[in-house]
Design a protein around this motif. Structure first.
Motif, PDB file in Angstrom:
ATOM      1  N   ASP A   1       0.776  -1.198  -0.081  1.00 35.08           N
ATOM      2  CA  ASP A   1      -0.067   0.056  -0.043  1.00 35.08           C
ATOM      3  C   ASP A   1       0.859   1.452  -0.026  1.00 35.08           C
ATOM      4  OD1 ASP A   1      -2.359  -1.493  -0.037  1.00 35.08           O
ATOM      5  OD2 ASP A   1      -2.544  -1.595   2.222  1.00 35.08           O
TER       6      ASP A   1
ATOM      7  N   LEU B   1      -6.409   5.996   0.948  1.00 41.00           N
ATOM      8  CA  LEU B   1      -7.708   5.236   0.111  1.00 41.00           C
ATOM      9  C   LEU B   1      -7.451   3.635   0.007  1.00 41.00           C
ATOM     10  CD1 LEU B   1     -10.318   5.027  -1.026  1.00 41.00           C
ATOM     11  CD2 LEU B   1      -9.041   5.886  -3.324  1.00 41.00           C
TER      12      LEU B   1
ATOM     13  N   GLN C   1      -7.821   2.123   3.510  1.00 40.36           N
ATOM     14  CA  GLN C   1      -9.302   1.830   3.843  1.00 40.36           C
ATOM     15  C   GLN C   1      -9.751   0.577   3.112  1.00 40.36           C
ATOM     16  OE1 GLN C   1     -11.629   5.676   3.150  1.00 40.36           O
ATOM     17  NE2 GLN C   1     -13.315   4.323   2.873  1.00 40.36           N
ATOM     18  N   ARG C   2      -9.529   0.499   1.559  1.00 39.44           N
ATOM     19  CA  ARG C   2      -9.857  -0.631   1.287  1.00 39.44           C
ATOM     20  C   ARG C   2      -9.275  -2.032   1.693  1.00 39.44           C
ATOM     21  NH1 ARG C   2      -9.542   1.632  -5.040  1.00 39.44           N
ATOM     22  NH2 ARG C   2     -11.423   2.916  -4.979  1.00 39.44           N
ATOM     23  N   THR C   3      -8.327  -2.018   1.823  1.00 41.29           N
ATOM     24  CA  THR C   3      -7.552  -3.139   2.548  1.00 41.29           C
ATOM     25  C   THR C   3      -8.207  -3.487   4.058  1.00 41.29           C
ATOM     26  OG1 THR C   3      -5.376  -2.682   1.480  1.00 41.29           O
ATOM     27  CG2 THR C   3      -5.355  -4.169   3.301  1.00 41.29           C
TER      28      THR C   3
ATOM     29  N   GLU D   1     -10.971  -2.536   5.013  1.00 44.98           N
ATOM     30  CA  GLU D   1     -12.528  -3.097   4.800  1.00 44.98           C
ATOM     31  C   GLU D   1     -12.659  -4.617   4.452  1.00 44.98           C
ATOM     32  OE1 GLU D   1     -13.947  -0.349   1.524  1.00 44.98           O
ATOM     33  OE2 GLU D   1     -14.515   1.319   3.167  1.00 44.98           O
ATOM     34  N   LEU D   2     -11.647  -4.977   3.657  1.00 44.60           N
ATOM     35  CA  LEU D   2     -11.619  -6.387   3.323  1.00 44.60           C
ATOM     36  C   LEU D   2     -11.122  -7.284   4.583  1.00 44.60           C
ATOM     37  CD1 LEU D   2     -11.726  -8.671   1.102  1.00 44.60           C
ATOM     38  CD2 LEU D   2      -9.337  -8.284   0.557  1.00 44.60           C
TER      39      LEU D   2
END
Length: 315
Positions: A95, A145, A148-150, A152-153
């Motif tokens: 990331d 961002l 955040q996506r990591t 969330e998963l």
């Protein structure tokens, strides 16, 4: 079960206060001391800036400091090129956003690095400070961002694993006590806690039955003397200290420094206003959970109540 979380706003304010004191990390790499100092001065107000004079040294810094939001690296350096160094950081820190500074034409290396996702952007020397700050600002937004996506998963996977464990335990346990340890282990592992205790409550008093998870050294159970545990049972609300050493309410509690616990989250497991058990999550670092992760813990705790009731009815 209790669906409201009236204490979540207080916890959110504590977490926000802790986050405001933290600056994102940046690593700057250049074999020229003047350039290194200039990069440090340019970004020190907004970042925790780490410095390295070579790719080899930079890898050593990352091994100690861990993930950083942004890396700015010179391209032409002794021992290894900037693109070679950055490529070595991708597997462990996918990331992190990487920026190359280049003072010569080396299009093939740069294009290959950009196309493979190893480099976010390249800046030519001498750089314009305003342009570089703009690029770094966008890079930081990109990093946030991606994180955040990591997250969330990861949270979705954690929730699935928790629910699966709780359901399986409720079906397989031969006694109420048999439920406790596997559930404590699931919560401790999913939320990266150093220790987790799930302990039954009888008549607002902690029972002897307990399940303990430890990430490393054995965890001592001092919940009977802990003011957060007592308040959680009495109020039937989640209690938390995000930074124990700075918490004046816990300054005189001896077991915190003795145990090394720096953050403590304790959740009453309730059903129809009856406290069935308490779940204690302990970290040897200030709390790093997000607000929605704490909410997930609270909601998952409701599943524990169902598991305990189901097991109690079956035995």
């Amino acid at each position: 079960m209790d669906n409201a979380i009236p204490e979540l706003e207080s916890i959110r304010r504590q977490l926000m206060s802790l986050e405001r004191r933290k600056k994102p990390k940046m690593l700057v790499v250049d074999d020229e001391p003047d350039n290194l100092d200039l990069l440090y001065r340019t970004f020190r107000r907004d970042f925790n800036v780490l410095k390295a004079e070579s790719g080899v040294h930079a890898l050593e810094v990352l091994a100690v400091e861990g993930e950083v939001a942004v890396i700015i690296s010179d391209q032409r350096m002794p021992e290894m090129k900037g693109t070679e160094f950055l490529s070595k950081t991708v597997p462990q820190f996918p990331d992190t956003v990487r920026i190359i500074l280049t003072g010569f034409t080396d299009i093939e290396d740069l294009v290959d690095a950009i196309n493979s996702g190893q480099v976010y952007k390249y800046i030519t020397k001498p750089w314009d400070p305003i342009e570089l700050k703009g690029v770094v600002q966008r890079a930081t937004e990109t990093y946030e961002l991606l994180k955040q996506r990591t997250e969330e998963l990861r949270r979705a996977q954690a929730q699935t694993a928790l629910l699966s464990t709780v359901v399986h335990v409720a079906q397989a346990a031969s006694s109420l006590e048999d439920c406790l340890e596997p559930i404590a282990e699931a919560f401790g592992e999913n939320f990266l806690a150093d220790g987790c205790i799930l302990q039954l409550v009888q008549g607002n008093t902690l029972d002897s039955g307990q399940g303990i998870y430890s990430a490393d050294a054995p965890v001592s159970n001092w919940l009977a003397q802990d003011p957060l545990a007592q308040e959680a049972i009495a109020s039937k609300q989640m209690q938390v200290s995000v930074n124990v050493p700075a918490d004046t309410n816990l300054s005189g509690v001896e077991h915190y420094p003795a145990s090394g616990v720096q953050a403590h989250l304790i959740i009453p497991i309730t059903y129809r206003s009856q406290v069935l058990a308490v779940l204690s999550l302990q970290w040897k670092r200030p709390l790093q959970l997000r607000e929605d992760e704490i909410k997930l813990i609270h909601l998952s705790a409701q599943q524990i109540a169902l598991a305990l009731l189901s097991t109690r009815a079956a035995v």
